[in-house]
Design an enzyme around this catalytic site. Structure first.
Site, PDB file in Angstrom:
ATOM      1  N   TYR A  21      10.645  -8.686 -40.979  1.00  0.00           N
ATOM      2  CA  TYR A  21       9.921  -8.486 -42.142  1.00  0.00           C
ATOM      3  C   TYR A  21       9.207 -10.008 -42.348  1.00  0.00           C
ATOM      4  O   TYR A  21       9.117 -10.203 -43.673  1.00  0.00           O
ATOM      5  CB  TYR A  21      10.652  -7.949 -43.271  1.00  0.00           C
ATOM      6  CG  TYR A  21      11.430  -6.844 -43.030  1.00  0.00           C
ATOM      7  CD1 TYR A  21      10.750  -5.591 -42.753  1.00  0.00           C
ATOM      8  CD2 TYR A  21      12.672  -6.765 -43.063  1.00  0.00           C
ATOM      9  CE1 TYR A  21      11.367  -4.396 -42.453  1.00  0.00           C
ATOM     10  CE2 TYR A  21      13.442  -5.513 -42.705  1.00  0.00           C
ATOM     11  CZ  TYR A  21      12.725  -4.268 -42.321  1.00  0.00           C
ATOM     12  OH  TYR A  21      13.414  -3.190 -41.914  1.00  0.00           O
ATOM     13  N   TYR A 149      16.694   4.438 -47.430  1.00  0.00           N
ATOM     14  CA  TYR A 149      16.400   3.736 -46.259  1.00  0.00           C
ATOM     15  C   TYR A 149      17.252   4.258 -45.150  1.00  0.00           C
ATOM     16  O   TYR A 149      18.410   4.432 -45.339  1.00  0.00           O
ATOM     17  CB  TYR A 149      16.864   2.117 -46.498  1.00  0.00           C
ATOM     18  CG  TYR A 149      16.500   1.164 -45.088  1.00  0.00           C
ATOM     19  CD1 TYR A 149      15.012   0.892 -45.051  1.00  0.00           C
ATOM     20  CD2 TYR A 149      17.427   0.925 -44.394  1.00  0.00           C
ATOM     21  CE1 TYR A 149      14.767   0.266 -43.828  1.00  0.00           C
ATOM     22  CE2 TYR A 149      17.156   0.470 -43.338  1.00  0.00           C
ATOM     23  CZ  TYR A 149      15.886   0.016 -42.707  1.00  0.00           C
ATOM     24  OH  TYR A 149      15.746  -0.597 -41.926  1.00  0.00           O
ATOM     25  N   ASP A 250      23.757   9.480 -43.732  1.00  0.00           N
ATOM     26  CA  ASP A 250      23.512   8.297 -43.019  1.00  0.00           C
ATOM     27  C   ASP A 250      24.674   7.287 -43.636  1.00  0.00           C
ATOM     28  O   ASP A 250      24.302   6.756 -44.605  1.00  0.00           O
ATOM     29  CB  ASP A 250      22.178   7.844 -43.104  1.00  0.00           C
ATOM     30  CG  ASP A 250      21.715   6.592 -42.781  1.00  0.00           C
ATOM     31  OD1 ASP A 250      22.599   6.050 -42.451  1.00  0.00           O
ATOM     32  OD2 ASP A 250      20.668   5.961 -42.828  1.00  0.00           O
ATOM     33  N   LYS A 279      26.145  -0.502 -37.821  1.00  0.00           N
ATOM     34  CA  LYS A 279      26.297  -1.835 -38.500  1.00  0.00           C
ATOM     35  C   LYS A 279      27.869  -2.365 -38.317  1.00  0.00           C
ATOM     36  O   LYS A 279      27.874  -2.881 -37.473  1.00  0.00           O
ATOM     37  CB  LYS A 279      25.980  -1.708 -39.952  1.00  0.00           C
ATOM     38  CG  LYS A 279      24.400  -1.590 -40.300  1.00  0.00           C
ATOM     39  CD  LYS A 279      24.013  -1.899 -41.583  1.00  0.00           C
ATOM     40  CE  LYS A 279      22.475  -2.244 -41.614  1.00  0.00           C
ATOM     41  NZ  LYS A 279      21.644  -1.357 -42.076  1.00  0.00           N
TER      42      LYS A 279
END
Ligand SMILES: *Cc1c(COP(=O)(O)O)cnc(C)c1O
Length: 437
Positions: A21, A149, A250, A279
């Site tokens: 980003y 997200y 998720d 992750k």
């Protein structure tokens, strides 16, 4: 140019490497990390700082862990990689067994993916193939809540929050999904059933088009670090079952203990039809993710033409990643000391962070499991704060109005005190500056 001096290396980085980003032409400053051990990042120039981010939820056992290092070393000597089409290997088998054991009994099939976003894409594809196999081809859309997200790839992006996500840039090129209000009642709040009316209306109106509802259970991470009430998930599970909609949980951020339970779904005792993990799966060593599917989903997909699930990444089930993931899970589950440690971290985060909620500049402070969040009233100036954190010996990466931490579980009380004090110091200072302006 001699890249061996830190200044030159950083200059090359600045001129040529894209960071997450970030702008290519005027990127924000970056710190050069030389090594890492335990909770510490060793910066070029000699400074050691405590990683309060676990490298984005991943490094749950800290860095350079002897057991994880050994798992990788051993596997390297056997083989680093072989293709997964037509071949299999012990690390993948062992990892699948562990994931199936840790998750509810219905989740019996494991698909290995190379990153969290890909695991989300895989879950979404599975949902579409499931209804394709059932001949219910009208069910092709996805529903979700706002403030979510789910990753940066195409369909994952389409279910990220439409305001804070990337919808404004990609606009009509993105598939148009259905968004319900974000969950309102906080994790420890008083549950109000009327909160479900918006989501119920949406589902009642569109259920014939909806293949799956995707949600981050309990903790909305990168979409706002919000912790919501377990009853919300229970009601959503019932709605999905009633209206023949698959539920995708998720757990890429929440999985492996972060919220205080091994999986956040356990706060609500629900079983999703599809579960994504990533992750922390490899203890932060390598990129690996997985999508677990309920038997009914996997068997339905396989029952109708083309009888196969249409996905197969090149590095699927990478042995190094699977081997270190097995070792990381064993560290988590061996003699059950990690859950107790997470409860202690939660307590210390509460005691240390809650006092700043009285500051004028602070909107809210919340803690769940090994996650501590200070929400400011105004958007924080990351470029100004990051040097202040480093000055305080800690590494944090705020976004929006949020200054938050999710430290490695191996952090000790003194290190956690340093982390908390650093956060409090910087917040008090930035509260002071906001007042002046
Ligand atoms: C980070 C994250 C993803 C994306 O994972 P990547 O490995 O970055 O692709 C998806 N969902 C959630 C909830 C996440 O936190």
């Amino acid at each position: 140019m001699n890249l061996e001096t830190p200044a030159n290396a950083l200059l090359f980085d600045r001129n040529h490497i894209w960071h997450p980003y970030a702008s290519a032409s005027s990127p924000p400053p970056c710190s050069l990390v030389e090594s890492a051990k335990g909770v510490y990042l060793q910066l070029a120039g000699g400074k050691q700082i405590i990683d309060g981010m676990s490298s984005w939820w991943a490094a749950i056992h800290g860095y350079n862990h002897p057991v994880l290092n050994e798992a990788i070393r051993r596997q390297t000597e056997k083989m680093s990689h072989v293709m997964f089409g037509g071949l299999t290997h012990e690390p993948a088998i062992e990892l699948a067994r562990r994931l199936i054991d840790l998750t509810p009994p219905e989740l019996n099939y494991v698909f290995f993916a190379d990153s969290g976003s890909v695991a989300v894409e895989v879950a979404m594809k599975m949902a579409l193939q499931y209804f394709h196999a059932k001949g219910q081809t009208c069910k092709r859309r996805f529903a979700t809540v706002r403030s979510g997200y789910h990753g940066d790839t195409w369909h994952a992006m389409s279910v990220c929050d439409p305001v804070t996500g990337m919808h404004s840039i990609f606009g009509d090129s993105l598939p148009q999904q259905l968004f319900a209000n974000k969950p309102q009642t906080p994790f420890n709040g008083v549950w109000d059933e009327s909160e479900m009316s918006n989501i119920t209306e949406l589902i009642e109106q569109y259920h014939s088009e909806i293949a799956a509802f995707i949600i981050e259970p309990i903790v909305q991470g990168a979409g706002g670090m919000r912790f919501y009430h377990p009853q919300f998930l229970q009601c959503l599970r019932k709605l999905c079952t009633h209206y023949n909609i698959l539920l995708i949980a998720d757990e890429i951020a929440t999985g492996f203990g972060r919220s205080g339970k091994m999986f956040a779904c356990q706060h609500a005792s629900i079983t999703p039809d599809l579960l994504c993990v990533g992750k922390a799966l490899t203890g932060g060593y390598m990129t690996l993710a997985a999508t677990l599917a309920a038997s009914k989903v996997a068997e339905t997909i396989s029952s109708a033409a083309p009888h196969v699930f249409m996905h197969g990444p090149t590095f699927m089930g990478n042995p190094l990643a699977c081997a270190v993931a097995c070792a990381s899970i064993d560290l988590l589950t061996d003699n059950n000391c990690v859950p107790a440690r997470i409860a202690e971290i939660e307590q210390q985060l509460r005691e240390g962070l809650l006092p700043v909620r009285h500051l004028d500049a602070v909107e809210n402070v919340r803690v769940l499991g090994a996650i501590g969040v200070i929400e400011m009233k105004k958007t924080v100036d990351i470029a100004a704060l990051q040097p202040a954190f480093i000055e305080n010996g800690i590494w944090l990466r705020p976004f929006g109005k949020l200054i938050y931490t999710m430290p490695p579980y191996i952090i000790d009380n003194n290190e956690l005190a340093t982390l908390i004090n650093g956060m409090v110091n910087v917040v008090e200072n930035c509260a002071f500056q906001q007042k002046k302006s």
